[in-house]
Design an enzyme around this catalytic site. Structure first.
Site, short mmCIF file in Angstrom:
data_model
loop_
_atom_site.label_atom_id
_atom_site.label_comp_id
_atom_site.label_asym_id
_atom_site.label_seq_id
_atom_site.Cartn_x
_atom_site.Cartn_y
_atom_site.Cartn_z
N HIS A 137 5.56 -0.47 -1.79
CA HIS A 137 4.86 -1.74 -2.04
C HIS A 137 3.39 -1.50 -2.34
CE1 HIS A 137 2.86 -1.62 1.89
NE2 HIS A 137 4.02 -1.21 2.39
N CYS A 153 6.39 2.65 5.47
CA CYS A 153 6.51 2.39 4.04
C CYS A 153 5.63 3.31 3.22
CB CYS A 153 6.12 0.94 3.74
SG CYS A 153 7.26 -0.28 4.43
#
Length: 177
Positions: A137, A153
């Site tokens: 992301h 992440c």
């Protein structure tokens, strides 16, 4: 005295020892990699995330496009997941919800940050992986890129995730090493 950049050793993402105590190694070594060393094919495209060098490599299915992006990576080894997965969903302006373990560590965090909010930790785009809670992301906090700064992440500058988002498809194969 001029300083020279540190060079990665052949076939590794580890750095050679500095030539002197005044030369500093770059934390994020960027070098082109060949997809054949990691994937059997590029069907659907291929994303390789190298946790050690803090870099994401993307190859298009027909191999006409290759991109190399700097990333943020997980803070610690226990937050790091390695192996093969795939993109299962693409979301523009994703909402962010901390995982149960994040809320345990940080009870003051909000239960949700809506998509499009300037302080949204997922930035402007997210590629959801087949692993629960794991994403590639964007980030609003550009200081995180090139560092160990995430809870699991892989983060990119917003302009980079927007470019990758347009190229990657649901089903793009992903390998984290």
């Amino acid at each position: 005295m001029a300083t020279l950049p540190a060079l990665a050793q052949e076939g590794t993402t580890e750095f050679a020892a500095p030539v002197s105590s005044t030369v500093r190694n770059n934390v994020s070594s960027f070098r082109m990699l060949q997809w054949q060393d990691y994937f059997d094919n590029t069907r659907g495209g291929a994303i390789l995330v190298d946790i050690t060098s803090r870099a994401l490599h993307y190859w298009s299915e027909d191999q006409s496009i290759y991109r190399l992006y700097p990333t943020s990576v997980p803070l610690s080894e226990d937050l790091t997941r390695r192996g093969r997965t795939e993109v299962v969903q693409k979301v523009v302006n994703p909402s962010w919800r901390p995982t149960p373990s994040m809320l345990e560590r940080n009870p003051e965090w909000p239960a949700v940050v809506e998509g499009g909010a300037k302080d949204n930790p997922l930035g402007t785009r997210a590629l959801y992986l087949s692993w629960t809670y794991y994403r590639i992301h964007g980030t609003h906090d550009t200081r995180k890129i090139g560092r160990k700064s995430s809870n699991g992440c892989v983060g990119l500058y917003n302009e980079h995730i927007e470019e990758l988002f347009e190229m990657a498809k649901v089903g793009t194969q992903v390998l984290l090493i």
